[in-house]
Design a protein around this motif. Structure first.
Motif, mmCIF file in Angstrom:
data_model
loop_
_atom_site.group_PDB
_atom_site.id
_atom_site.type_symbol
_atom_site.label_atom_id
_atom_site.label_comp_id
_atom_site.label_asym_id
_atom_site.label_seq_id
_atom_site.Cartn_x
_atom_site.Cartn_y
_atom_site.Cartn_z
ATOM 1 N N LYS A 56 78.838 62.450 37.052
ATOM 2 C CA LYS A 56 79.841 63.315 37.693
ATOM 3 C C LYS A 56 80.698 62.554 38.688
ATOM 4 C CE LYS A 56 76.894 67.370 37.105
ATOM 5 N NZ LYS A 56 75.968 68.333 37.756
ATOM 6 N N MET A 57 80.172 61.442 39.200
ATOM 7 C CA MET A 57 80.930 60.603 40.135
ATOM 8 C C MET A 57 81.782 59.561 39.418
ATOM 9 S SD MET A 57 77.939 59.977 42.975
ATOM 10 C CE MET A 57 77.028 61.373 43.664
ATOM 11 N N GLY A 58 81.706 59.527 38.094
ATOM 12 C CA GLY A 58 82.541 58.608 37.325
ATOM 13 C C GLY A 58 82.010 57.207 37.182
ATOM 14 N N ALA A 59 80.684 57.043 37.288
ATOM 15 C CA ALA A 59 80.078 55.711 37.157
ATOM 16 C C ALA A 59 79.856 55.356 35.689
ATOM 17 C CB ALA A 59 78.749 55.677 37.900
ATOM 18 N N HIS A 60 79.661 54.057 35.444
ATOM 19 C CA HIS A 60 79.170 53.585 34.147
ATOM 20 C C HIS A 60 77.646 53.661 34.232
ATOM 21 C CE1 HIS A 60 83.044 51.924 32.750
ATOM 22 N NE2 HIS A 60 83.233 51.623 34.041
ATOM 23 N N VAL A 61 77.015 54.430 33.362
ATOM 24 C CA VAL A 61 75.584 54.707 33.482
ATOM 25 C C VAL A 61 74.802 54.103 32.326
ATOM 26 C CG1 VAL A 61 73.846 56.513 33.749
ATOM 27 C CG2 VAL A 61 76.159 56.888 34.632
ATOM 28 N N MET A 62 73.757 53.361 32.668
ATOM 29 C CA MET A 62 72.809 52.835 31.677
ATOM 30 C C MET A 62 71.437 53.392 32.013
ATOM 31 S SD MET A 62 71.731 50.924 29.127
ATOM 32 C CE MET A 62 73.039 49.764 28.719
ATOM 33 N N VAL A 63 70.827 54.116 31.060
ATOM 34 C CA VAL A 63 69.513 54.719 31.305
ATOM 35 C C VAL A 63 68.473 54.108 30.373
ATOM 36 C CG1 VAL A 63 70.394 56.894 32.214
ATOM 37 C CG2 VAL A 63 70.073 56.643 29.741
ATOM 38 N N THR A 64 67.236 54.124 30.840
ATOM 39 C CA THR A 64 66.130 53.645 30.007
ATOM 40 C C THR A 64 64.875 54.449 30.295
ATOM 41 O OG1 THR A 64 64.864 51.696 29.301
ATOM 42 C CG2 THR A 64 65.353 51.876 31.647
ATOM 43 N N ALA A 65 64.050 54.579 29.266
ATOM 44 C CA ALA A 65 62.746 55.236 29.330
ATOM 45 C C ALA A 65 62.113 54.994 27.970
ATOM 46 C CB ALA A 65 62.872 56.721 29.640
ATOM 47 N N ARG A 66 60.962 55.581 27.722
ATOM 48 C CA ARG A 66 60.307 55.381 26.429
ATOM 49 C C ARG A 66 60.835 56.320 25.348
ATOM 50 N NH1 ARG A 66 54.021 54.724 28.209
ATOM 51 N NH2 ARG A 66 54.648 56.259 29.753
ATOM 52 N N SER A 67 61.255 57.520 25.744
ATOM 53 C CA SER A 67 61.656 58.540 24.777
ATOM 54 C C SER A 67 63.117 58.370 24.349
ATOM 55 C CB SER A 67 61.451 59.935 25.364
ATOM 56 O OG SER A 67 61.976 60.916 24.504
ATOM 57 N N GLU A 68 63.321 57.871 23.154
ATOM 58 C CA GLU A 68 64.687 57.654 22.657
ATOM 59 C C GLU A 68 65.432 58.969 22.478
ATOM 60 O OE1 GLU A 68 67.079 54.972 19.356
ATOM 61 O OE2 GLU A 68 64.907 55.146 19.248
ATOM 62 N N GLU A 69 64.740 60.001 21.988
ATOM 63 C CA GLU A 69 65.385 61.291 21.766
ATOM 64 C C GLU A 69 65.899 61.875 23.081
ATOM 65 O OE1 GLU A 69 66.247 62.809 18.911
ATOM 66 O OE2 GLU A 69 65.599 60.884 18.091
ATOM 67 N N ALA A 70 65.086 61.791 24.127
ATOM 68 C CA ALA A 70 65.506 62.302 25.439
ATOM 69 C C ALA A 70 66.702 61.517 25.966
ATOM 70 C CB ALA A 70 64.344 62.228 26.421
ATOM 71 N N LEU A 71 66.688 60.207 25.776
ATOM 72 C CA LEU A 71 67.779 59.367 26.269
ATOM 73 C C LEU A 71 69.090 59.655 25.539
ATOM 74 C CD1 LEU A 71 65.937 55.940 26.662
ATOM 75 C CD2 LEU A 71 66.644 57.494 28.490
ATOM 76 N N LYS A 72 69.020 59.924 24.251
ATOM 77 C CA LYS A 72 70.222 60.268 23.487
ATOM 78 C C LYS A 72 70.901 61.500 24.074
ATOM 79 C CE LYS A 72 68.925 58.441 18.923
ATOM 80 N NZ LYS A 72 68.556 58.818 17.538
ATOM 81 N N LYS A 73 70.088 62.513 24.388
ATOM 82 C CA LYS A 73 70.626 63.752 24.967
ATOM 83 C C LYS A 73 71.224 63.496 26.341
ATOM 84 C CE LYS A 73 70.288 68.529 25.721
ATOM 85 N NZ LYS A 73 70.910 68.543 27.006
ATOM 86 N N ILE A 74 70.561 62.695 27.154
ATOM 87 C CA ILE A 74 71.053 62.404 28.501
ATOM 88 C C ILE A 74 72.378 61.655 28.451
ATOM 89 C CG2 ILE A 74 70.570 61.045 30.585
ATOM 90 C CD1 ILE A 74 67.564 61.823 30.039
#
Length: 244
Positions: A56-74
């Motif tokens: 929402k602040m307009g950043a470039h966001v890189m996320v990581t975790a074990r669950s690929e399905e959850a990360l796709k949605k995020i």
């Protein structure tokens, strides 16, 4: 000696007054606009909410975790919320090779790095130690060593950008469920907590304690420790120490 006693209490009083009552620099969401930020442990809870706030602040966001399905949605949600860009790389922080390579890949995709938010932990039960050395080793590797590995890997990029590292320790969401019936307390709202972490990271505040009880934060600041640190550091030639 008597002269020193006459001065030490006023000096300590001034130090404490400054520490507790000095105004913080004002946070503005534009501080994160266009910034390149990594959030680990981002599949749920505070990590997910931090990713959403950053988007929402307009950043470039890189996320990581074990669950690929959850990360796709995020990632999809982040783009809807206005992220300059959003990406994910799934993997486990039990693998130190992945932890190190993730930073390199993320930096290449983002084109650099401004903030590294370390939020991941390994799961553990709330019960007395029963001799499970494997659990201890895994906890140390995921909750500590992987943080060091990732910080060192990110350091060259963060030096270039004058960026920052944010380390999160919390008792929220899934952690509170794990200690239900054992620890009698309530978790602070994860959305508000996530926002405060981002604010303090952007302002480069050394420590931040957030919770529903205000006096807890006051006590945890531990001014005595700060005074000892201040007095002890006067004995060091920090420039020579850093450049040695």
């Amino acid at each position: 000696m008597a002269c020193m006693k006459n001065y030490i209490l006023p000096i300590l009083g001034i130090f404490l007054a400054y520490y507790y009552y000095s105004a913080d620099e004002e946070f503005k969401p534009e501080m994160l606009q266009g910034k390149k930020v990594i959030v680990t442990g981002a599949s749920k809870g505070i990590g997910k909410e931090m990713a959403y706030h950053l988007a929402k602040m307009g950043a470039h966001v890189m996320v990581t975790a074990r669950s690929e399905e959850a990360l796709k949605k995020i990632v999809s949600d982040c783009l809807k919320y206005g992220a300059a860009s959003a990406h994910y790389i799934a993997g486990t922080m039990e693998d130190m090779t992945f932890a190190e390579q993730f930073i390199a890949k993320a930096g290449k995709i983002l084109g650099g790095l401004d903030m590294l938010i370390l939020n991941h932990i390994t799961s553990a039960t709330m019960e007395p130690f029963a001799g499970d050395i494997h659990l201890v080793r895994r906890s140390v590797e995921v909750n500590y060593i992987s943080y060091v590995v990732m910080s060192m890997a990110a350091l060259p990029m963060l030096k270039q950008s004058n960026g920052s590292i944010v380390v999160v320790s919390s008792m929220a969401d899934s952690a509170m469920k794990a200690v239900s019936g054992i620890l009698n307390t309530e978790a602070a709202p994860k959305e508000d907590c996530a926002l405060e972490i981002i604010k303090r990271g952007a302002l480069r505040q050394e420590e931040m304690y957030y919770g529903k009880v205000g006096w807890t934060s006051l006590l945890l600041k531990n001014p005595g420790r700060r005074i000892l640190e201040f007095l002890s550091l006067r004995n060091y030639n920090m420039e020579k120490f850093i450049n040695n």
